[in-house]
Scaffold this active site. Sequence first.
Site, mmCIF file in Angstrom:
data_model
loop_
_atom_site.group_PDB
_atom_site.id
_atom_site.type_symbol
_atom_site.label_atom_id
_atom_site.label_comp_id
_atom_site.label_asym_id
_atom_site.label_seq_id
_atom_site.Cartn_x
_atom_site.Cartn_y
_atom_site.Cartn_z
ATOM 1 N N GLY A 1 0.785 -1.226 0.000
ATOM 2 C CA GLY A 1 0.000 0.000 0.000
ATOM 3 C C GLY A 1 0.815 1.273 0.000
ATOM 4 N N CYS B 1 11.670 -1.295 6.735
ATOM 5 C CA CYS B 1 13.139 -1.359 6.698
ATOM 6 C C CYS B 1 13.744 -0.361 5.722
ATOM 7 C CB CYS B 1 13.579 -2.773 6.336
ATOM 8 S SG CYS B 1 15.366 -2.969 6.237
ATOM 9 N N GLY C 1 17.291 -0.062 24.007
ATOM 10 C CA GLY C 1 17.478 -1.156 23.065
ATOM 11 C C GLY C 1 18.210 -0.680 21.831
ATOM 12 N N VAL D 1 8.879 4.927 33.144
ATOM 13 C CA VAL D 1 8.270 6.172 32.661
ATOM 14 C C VAL D 1 6.780 6.180 33.012
ATOM 15 C CG1 VAL D 1 7.663 7.498 30.606
ATOM 16 C CG2 VAL D 1 9.951 6.517 30.823
ATOM 17 N N HIS E 1 46.725 -9.952 7.202
ATOM 18 C CA HIS E 1 47.259 -8.928 8.116
ATOM 19 C C HIS E 1 47.597 -7.675 7.308
ATOM 20 C CE1 HIS E 1 49.555 -7.115 11.389
ATOM 21 N NE2 HIS E 1 50.505 -6.837 10.485
#
EC number: 1.8.1.4
Length: 462
Positions: free
Chosen positions: A34, A42, A178, A233, A441
């Site tokens: 839609g 994302c 988070g 909260v 390396h």
Amino acid sequence: MANYDVIIIGSGPGGYVCAIRCAQLGLKTACVEGRETLGGTCLNVGCIPSKAMLHATEMLHEAEHNFSKMGLGVAKPKVDWKAMLAYKQDTIDANTKGIEFLFKKNKVDWLKGWGSIPEAGKVKVGDDVHEAKHIVIATGSDVSTLPGVDVDEKVVVSSTGALELGKIPKTMVVIGAGVIGLELGSVYSRLGADVTVIEYLDVITPGMDAEIQKTFQRILKKQGLKFIMGAAVQGVSATKTKAKVTYKLKKDDSEATIDADTVLVATGRKPYTDGLGLAELGVKMSERGQVMTDAHWATNVKGIYAIGDAIAGPMLAHKAEDEGMAVAETIAGQAGHVNYGVIPGVIYTHPEVANVGQTEEQLKEAGHAYKVGKFSFMGNGRAKANFAADGFVKILADKETDRILGAHIIGPMAGDLIHEICVAMEFGAAAEDLARTCHAHPTYSEAVREAALDCGDGAIHA
């Protein structure tokens, strides 16, 4: 009306990947979306735009703090907020148009509009009803808010609003420590905002390895983020330009307030299945609003499947992608499979944080005998040269068999480094297998090898 083998509802990472895989396997496929653009949360308002903002502000940090150390004399950089937002939008556009191109390339039909399932085998989009032998629900998730907190996307914002603020706030309160809260909190901290994170628990990034949690919080504090831990909260009151957050400390039940120009509510996400008509169809749902599926992502209604954030499991784009491919293969008569024990998680702050498999706490709780191999990026030549020596690699292996059980990285490019360990775990490798593999390396990846060596006789550069 059109007839399809498969119709996928939702074009996020799970949905569009599922659609492309179905088409590749010879199934006549359509995808319902839609939005004006493909890619779901994302690509449009989540993973991709936030990474653009993280990258831009990391470059700002480098210019402000590290250029002079490398002999690069430049004027103090100025932030052009409108131009930065335009860069973010260009990034979104490039990715969403890319999905549209892939749909055309693979002959996937885009059914534009919001979909519902009036009955098994049928999907309604607008006034049109299409028939499908198989229907896949890939509708993703929506932001989860708190009681007493109204999100207006202007002063009190979700992650969506935080990516399109009219101006850079001087002060920001982030509710929730988070992944989303810490990533976006880092963005605005680097842009000059005074950022305070309020978290209900006593640790940040719940569920992660405890050693990573402590190190990560210490580094973020050093970068300027402030933390109020163990705080519930109670509510947020907002005007057109300011907000006041009221919270209660669990340790002594005392109440306090904090003012901010912007409040970011980052308390997680919840499955989004509104308007699909699942209750009328009799599709079984969990108490948390997730679509219930079997081991093959099938619901209890024949021909209807579900994947991604709409079902149980971590709400990760790559988890949804794996499920999208697997359910496509299952529908096509193949053996779709997802190894849920090897799904990495990444936090794209600086430094990055990545993990896969089990934590030390989980192994202890299960009574699993294990050993730990660790290596600090302080011992990595490339990391020291690039001012990126904060953090470490930690590998957990079975004490007897040496098989890798989990890994936790905080440091430069952790989100890329973790995948070497994912591949190793997918094939049942031992820590010694990693330790005996030659690593170029100087690279950050040498830290992974050193941690694997530390599971045995010991790291070389520790």
